[in-house]
Design a protein around this motif. Structure first.
Motif, PDB file in Angstrom:
ATOM      1  N   VAL A 107       2.939  17.324  80.131  1.00 49.77           N
ATOM      2  CA  VAL A 107       2.000  16.843  81.147  1.00 49.77           C
ATOM      3  C   VAL A 107       1.071  17.978  81.569  1.00 49.77           C
ATOM      4  O   VAL A 107      -0.136  17.778  81.735  1.00 49.77           O
ATOM      5  N   ARG A 108       1.604  19.169  81.722  1.00 54.86           N
ATOM      6  CA  ARG A 108       0.731  20.300  82.049  1.00 54.86           C
ATOM      7  C   ARG A 108      -0.331  20.484  80.975  1.00 54.86           C
ATOM      8  O   ARG A 108      -1.514  20.687  81.275  1.00 54.86           O
ATOM      9  N   ASP A 109       0.061  20.400  79.718  1.00 50.83           N
ATOM     10  CA  ASP A 109      -0.890  20.604  78.626  1.00 50.83           C
ATOM     11  C   ASP A 109      -1.942  19.510  78.565  1.00 50.83           C
ATOM     12  O   ASP A 109      -3.032  19.719  78.022  1.00 50.83           O
ATOM     13  N   SER A 110      -1.643  18.334  79.127  1.00 58.18           N
ATOM     14  CA  SER A 110      -2.594  17.217  79.097  1.00 58.18           C
ATOM     15  C   SER A 110      -3.726  17.380  80.102  1.00 58.18           C
ATOM     16  O   SER A 110      -4.751  16.702  79.999  1.00 58.18           O
ATOM     17  N   GLY A 111      -3.543  18.241  81.107  1.00 61.84           N
ATOM     18  CA  GLY A 111      -4.530  18.381  82.170  1.00 61.84           C
ATOM     19  C   GLY A 111      -4.281  17.485  83.362  1.00 61.84           C
ATOM     20  O   GLY A 111      -5.004  17.565  84.359  1.00 61.84           O
ATOM     21  N   CYS A 112      -3.255  16.619  83.289  1.00 59.67           N
ATOM     22  CA  CYS A 112      -2.901  15.778  84.427  1.00 59.67           C
ATOM     23  C   CYS A 112      -2.129  16.595  85.465  1.00 59.67           C
ATOM     24  O   CYS A 112      -1.590  17.669  85.175  1.00 59.67           O
ATOM     25  N   TRP A 113      -2.070  16.063  86.681  1.00 60.07           N
ATOM     26  CA  TRP A 113      -1.240  16.655  87.720  1.00 60.07           C
ATOM     27  C   TRP A 113       0.217  16.326  87.450  1.00 60.07           C
ATOM     28  O   TRP A 113       0.540  15.263  86.878  1.00 60.07           O
ATOM     29  N   MET A 114       1.107  17.212  87.895  1.00 61.34           N
ATOM     30  CA  MET A 114       2.534  17.076  87.643  1.00 61.34           C
ATOM     31  C   MET A 114       3.264  16.762  88.944  1.00 61.34           C
ATOM     32  O   MET A 114       3.215  17.548  89.900  1.00 61.34           O
ATOM     33  N   GLY A 115       3.956  15.601  89.005  1.00 61.11           N
ATOM     34  CA  GLY A 115       4.658  15.177  90.202  1.00 61.11           C
ATOM     35  C   GLY A 115       6.167  15.235  90.021  1.00 61.11           C
ATOM     36  O   GLY A 115       6.691  14.891  88.951  1.00 61.11           O
ATOM     37  N   PHE A 116       6.869  15.649  91.084  1.00 62.97           N
ATOM     38  CA  PHE A 116       8.321  15.794  91.041  1.00 62.97           C
ATOM     39  C   PHE A 116       8.932  15.172  92.287  1.00 62.97           C
ATOM     40  O   PHE A 116       8.575  15.536  93.414  1.00 62.97           O
TER      41      PHE A 116
ATOM     42  N   SER B 137      16.212  18.537  92.081  1.00 57.64           N
ATOM     43  CA  SER B 137      16.762  19.152  93.286  1.00 57.64           C
ATOM     44  C   SER B 137      15.875  20.329  93.663  1.00 57.64           C
ATOM     45  O   SER B 137      15.110  20.831  92.829  1.00 57.64           O
ATOM     46  N   PRO B 138      15.947  20.822  94.917  1.00 52.34           N
ATOM     47  CA  PRO B 138      15.138  21.991  95.280  1.00 52.34           C
ATOM     48  C   PRO B 138      15.363  23.200  94.364  1.00 52.34           C
ATOM     49  O   PRO B 138      14.373  23.821  93.932  1.00 52.34           O
ATOM     50  N   PRO B 139      16.594  23.574  94.015  1.00 53.26           N
ATOM     51  CA  PRO B 139      16.757  24.726  93.117  1.00 53.26           C
ATOM     52  C   PRO B 139      16.115  24.512  91.743  1.00 53.26           C
ATOM     53  O   PRO B 139      15.499  25.433  91.185  1.00 53.26           O
ATOM     54  N   ARG B 140      16.254  23.312  91.188  1.00 55.01           N
ATOM     55  CA  ARG B 140      15.618  23.038  89.892  1.00 55.01           C
ATOM     56  C   ARG B 140      14.102  23.093  90.016  1.00 55.01           C
ATOM     57  O   ARG B 140      13.410  23.595  89.116  1.00 55.01           O
ATOM     58  N   MET B 141      13.570  22.596  91.126  1.00 56.30           N
ATOM     59  CA  MET B 141      12.124  22.627  91.329  1.00 56.30           C
ATOM     60  C   MET B 141      11.623  24.062  91.413  1.00 56.30           C
ATOM     61  O   MET B 141      10.559  24.398  90.871  1.00 56.30           O
ATOM     62  N   VAL B 142      12.372  24.910  92.079  1.00 58.09           N
ATOM     63  CA  VAL B 142      11.985  26.320  92.183  1.00 58.09           C
ATOM     64  C   VAL B 142      11.925  26.965  90.800  1.00 58.09           C
ATOM     65  O   VAL B 142      10.988  27.735  90.496  1.00 58.09           O
ATOM     66  N   GLU B 143      12.888  26.649  89.942  1.00 54.99           N
ATOM     67  CA  GLU B 143      12.871  27.229  88.601  1.00 54.99           C
ATOM     68  C   GLU B 143      11.655  26.760  87.810  1.00 54.99           C
ATOM     69  O   GLU B 143      11.061  27.534  87.039  1.00 54.99           O
ATOM     70  N   ILE B 144      11.272  25.509  87.973  1.00 49.47           N
ATOM     71  CA  ILE B 144      10.067  25.005  87.295  1.00 49.47           C
ATOM     72  C   ILE B 144       8.831  25.725  87.815  1.00 49.47           C
ATOM     73  O   ILE B 144       7.942  26.116  87.041  1.00 49.47           O
ATOM     74  N   LEU B 145       8.750  25.927  89.123  1.00 51.78           N
ATOM     75  CA  LEU B 145       7.608  26.634  89.693  1.00 51.78           C
ATOM     76  C   LEU B 145       7.568  28.086  89.227  1.00 51.78           C
ATOM     77  O   LEU B 145       6.485  28.651  89.013  1.00 51.78           O
ATOM     78  N   LYS B 146       8.718  28.712  89.059  1.00 52.57           N
ATOM     79  CA  LYS B 146       8.742  30.076  88.531  1.00 52.57           C
ATOM     80  C   LYS B 146       8.159  30.125  87.116  1.00 52.57           C
ATOM     81  O   LYS B 146       7.437  31.060  86.758  1.00 52.57           O
ATOM     82  N   ARG B 147       8.479  29.117  86.334  1.00 48.04           N
ATOM     83  CA  ARG B 147       8.036  29.123  84.933  1.00 48.04           C
ATOM     84  C   ARG B 147       6.585  28.703  84.775  1.00 48.04           C
ATOM     85  O   ARG B 147       5.838  29.304  83.990  1.00 48.04           O
ATOM     86  N   TYR B 148       6.158  27.686  85.541  1.00 55.52           N
ATOM     87  CA  TYR B 148       4.833  27.104  85.310  1.00 55.52           C
ATOM     88  C   TYR B 148       3.818  27.450  86.387  1.00 55.52           C
ATOM     89  O   TYR B 148       2.620  27.197  86.202  1.00 55.52           O
ATOM     90  N   GLY B 149       4.245  27.980  87.527  1.00 60.93           N
ATOM     91  CA  GLY B 149       3.325  28.289  88.598  1.00 60.93           C
ATOM     92  C   GLY B 149       2.987  27.068  89.438  1.00 60.93           C
ATOM     93  O   GLY B 149       3.401  25.944  89.129  1.00 60.93           O
ATOM     94  N   PRO B 150       2.230  27.257  90.534  1.00 58.34           N
ATOM     95  CA  PRO B 150       1.980  26.166  91.483  1.00 58.34           C
ATOM     96  C   PRO B 150       0.770  25.283  91.159  1.00 58.34           C
ATOM     97  O   PRO B 150       0.568  24.267  91.826  1.00 58.34           O
ATOM     98  N   GLU B 151      -0.017  25.623  90.153  1.00 56.86           N
ATOM     99  CA  GLU B 151      -1.241  24.864  89.885  1.00 56.86           C
ATOM    100  C   GLU B 151      -0.930  23.435  89.456  1.00 56.86           C
ATOM    101  O   GLU B 151      -0.085  23.198  88.584  1.00 56.86           O
ATOM    102  N   ARG B 152      -1.596  22.467  90.084  1.00 54.85           N
ATOM    103  CA  ARG B 152      -1.477  21.029  89.785  1.00 54.85           C
ATOM    104  C   ARG B 152      -0.046  20.508  89.987  1.00 54.85           C
ATOM    105  O   ARG B 152       0.335  19.502  89.397  1.00 54.85           O
TER     106      ARG B 152
END
Length: 285
Positions: free
Chosen positions: A176-185, A194-209
């Motif tokens: 979804v990130r590569d498509s240019g769409c916004w990413m919802g969780f 869960s909050p911990p899993r979300m934090v790990e995703i934000l660490k890897r992909y950053g906060p954009e979109r």
């Protein structure tokens, strides 16, 4: 911490939840039309529901200083019921309303031909009404459903930056990130993210979109998991500005594309949208 929950089903919550949310810093929210759990058997039941989303729920939220907007659509699950298909003919009257900021939730539940057709028709309505689209990905066979979602979005002609693909996880976020769409969780106590899993995703992909929501439907859910996610971000070393971007500025940026986002009354610091093309537009009242 100021919070804009971009996807929360307040129809299934109590006024106590509104009070808790206001005390926790929730100043604005978007409530998408969704499946209520009990099958609806006629278009008239949707009319009553949509009227509640643009009338009663904004009034209820305002009692606690929370600004309420909605998205309107025939949801994917009920797209398979032929009794519900005439709802598509009702949508244009609601998509012109002031506080409707997207077409949604649309997309897939079981990835059927019926869902294909309804998804495509509602993306066309989003283009016609110059609105963003909020897309539901299936809870089963999520990777296949997400890939199919992105194919249909690309074929529809809607700009990817006007589409939020929701209910993502570690398996689906990258495509979804590569498509240019916004990413919802959607953050839940026992299922989804869960909050911990979300934090790990934000660490890897950053906060954009990135859009973080509590969904908070009629099942086991918690309307304060946006706050818990923000707290977990701070504990993991994210800055207050990072948290504000994810929990406030990102949903403001996405929904301001509707030209209807009005945050008047959302409290101190809740600035009006200032993004290109996001001036407040007054549709049919």
């Amino acid at each position: 911490m100021r919070i804009f929950d971009p996807h929360i089903h307040m129809t299934s919550r109590t006024t106590d939840d509104y009070a808790r949310m206001a005390a926790a810093g929730v100043r604005a929210l978007v409530e998408p039309a969704f499946w209520l759990g009990q099958p609806r058997t006629s278009p008239g039941s949707f009319t009553d529901y949509f009227d509640s989303l643009i009338g009663w729920e904004p009034y209820r939220a305002a009692q606690f200083g929370i600004v309420h907007h909605a998205t309107i659509a025939l949801n994917p699950k009920e797209a398979n019921d032929p009794r519900c298909r005439p709802v598509l003919d009702l949508l244009p009257r609601y998509l012109d309303k002031d506080r409707v900021v997207a077409v949604g939730e649309i997309g897939y539940d079981s990835i059927t031909p019926e869902e294909d057709d309804v998804f495509e028709r509602q993306l066309a309505l989003a283009v016609e009404h110059d609105l963003p689209a909020l897309v539901h990905t299936p809870h089963r066979d999520k990777a296949t459903g997400t890939r199919r979602t992105l194919e249909v979005v690309a074929a529809s002609g809607i700009a990817p930056e006007r589409v939020a693909v929701d209910h993502l996880n570690e398996v689906t976020v990258g495509i979804v990130r590569d498509s240019g769409c916004w990413m919802g969780f959607s953050i839940y106590p026992e299922t989804k993210m869960s909050p911990p899993r979300m934090v790990e995703i934000l660490k890897r992909y950053g906060p954009e979109r990135m859009l973080v929501n509590s969904a908070a439907d009629w099942g086991v859910s918690d309307p304060l998991l946006t706050l818990e996610t923000g707290t977990a971000m701070l504990a993991a070393g994210f800055t207050e500005d990072d948290v504000d971007r994810v929990l406030w500025r990102n949903p403001v940026e996405f929904y301001s594309q509707s030209g209807r986002l009005d945050l008047t009354g959302a409290g101190a610091g809740a600035d009006q949208p200032t993004f290109a093309g996001s001036s407040i537009k007054r549709g049919g009242g």
